[in-house]
Design an enzyme around this catalytic site. Structure first.
Site, mmCIF file in Angstrom:
data_model
loop_
_atom_site.group_PDB
_atom_site.id
_atom_site.type_symbol
_atom_site.label_atom_id
_atom_site.label_comp_id
_atom_site.label_asym_id
_atom_site.label_seq_id
_atom_site.Cartn_x
_atom_site.Cartn_y
_atom_site.Cartn_z
ATOM 1 N N ASP A 1 0.826 -1.204 0.000
ATOM 2 C CA ASP A 1 0.000 0.000 0.000
ATOM 3 C C ASP A 1 0.861 1.254 0.000
ATOM 4 O O ASP A 1 2.084 1.202 0.134
ATOM 5 C CB ASP A 1 -0.916 0.006 1.227
ATOM 6 N N LYS B 1 -3.623 3.272 -2.037
ATOM 7 C CA LYS B 1 -4.878 4.033 -2.033
ATOM 8 C C LYS B 1 -4.586 5.373 -1.392
ATOM 9 O O LYS B 1 -4.164 5.438 -0.248
ATOM 10 C CB LYS B 1 -5.956 3.285 -1.263
ATOM 11 N N MET C 1 -8.373 8.939 8.565
ATOM 12 C CA MET C 1 -8.759 9.405 7.232
ATOM 13 C C MET C 1 -9.786 10.540 7.295
ATOM 14 O O MET C 1 -10.745 10.578 6.533
ATOM 15 C CB MET C 1 -9.326 8.237 6.401
ATOM 16 N N GLY D 1 2.669 10.735 11.569
ATOM 17 C CA GLY D 1 3.085 10.307 12.896
ATOM 18 C C GLY D 1 4.140 9.227 12.887
ATOM 19 O O GLY D 1 4.160 8.355 12.014
#
Length: 261
Positions: free
Chosen positions: A43, A65, A178, A207
């Site tokens: 990802d 994504k 998100m 973070g």
């Protein structure tokens, strides 16, 4: 969690969490599996440097994504995992954070089960836990919060029609994943459902990495502060009085000097 192989010719798919960004937070099992994999489907938000642990000959397939921009649609990604395993390859499906916390791990495993593909799940440090720790914001504290909730900043249909009354409660820490793009609406709903406008809130961007930024404010002013600072994803929103402990407990000092606070 392991499903037994249905055929010796079928590879295994390992659903692996890489943690929130700091490579040192990768588990030993995850590191070993990455180093042994024939193929890695990864990802966008994986730990920095993690692909360097793979064998040079391992195939690396990007399936990231980013804010609704999917390089590989989810249904095609599911089929890809099945296809690679049926070709006899051991596959690491590498995700940021933990696969079962807003990581779509469950959706992918359902396809593997339906297709008879063996799999294992390797947990990772979820972003809420990692980012809060590196920001010096304890998610629970006897004087502030006796419970913590993780919520998504947008649902599958693009809305944020959440159970606001259950989230806008005192002595509760809520972490929104998100949610940068919907921050103003999140703050508005939390106030509308009972929290005071001066209830503490924070945003943690990137973070656990050397690009980490922490902005603290309250529900009324956080959206404006975040907009002025130009904060974009990836970032987490933390709502709760534990945010007041940030200045006292912050210990992580990223090397970059331009960190608004």
């Amino acid at each position: 969690m392991t499903q037994k192989p249905t055929s010796p010719l079928v590879g295994t798919v390992y659903i692996v969490g890489s943690g929130p960004g700091d490579l040192d937070l990768l588990t030993l099992r995850a590191a070993r599996l990455i180093g042994e994999a024939d193929a890695i489907v990864y990802d966008h938000l994986i730990a920095e440097g993690v692909l360097g642990l793979a064998r040079p000959e391992a195939e690396k397939i990007y399936a990231g994504k980013e804010s609704s921009k999917h390089s590989v649609p989810q249904h095609e990604l599911n089929r890809l995992l099945v296809s690679l395993a049926r070709a006899g390859r051991n596959v690491v499906r590498l995700k940021g954070g933990d696969p079962f916390v807003f990581g779509r791990g469950g959706e992918e495993i359902e396809t593997l089960v339906d297709s008879g593909i063996p799999f294992e799940v390797v947990p990772g440090v979820t972003s809420a836990v990692g980012c809060a720790a590196y920001a010096g914001i304890p998610l629970t504290h006897r004087e502030h919060a006796q419970a913590v909730a993780f919520a998504t900043g947008h649902l599958k249909d693009g809305t944020i029609n959440l159970d606001w009354p259950s989230l806008a409660r005192p002595r509760l820490t809520v972490v929104f994943y998100m949610g940068v793009g919907t921050l103003a609406e999140i703050c508005r709903q939390m106030i509308a459902h009972g929290l005071p406008p001066d209830h503490p809130a924070a945003v943690v961007q990137n973070g656990t990495t050397q690009r980490q930024r922490v902005l603290t404010a309250d529900l009324a002013t956080l959206p404006g502060k975040v907009a002025a600072a130009g904060v974009t994803a990836p970032a987490l929103i933390i709502v709760g009085t534990v945010v007041r402990l940030h200045r006292k407990l912050a210990w992580f000092s990223p090397r970059l000097p331009d960190r608004p606070d």
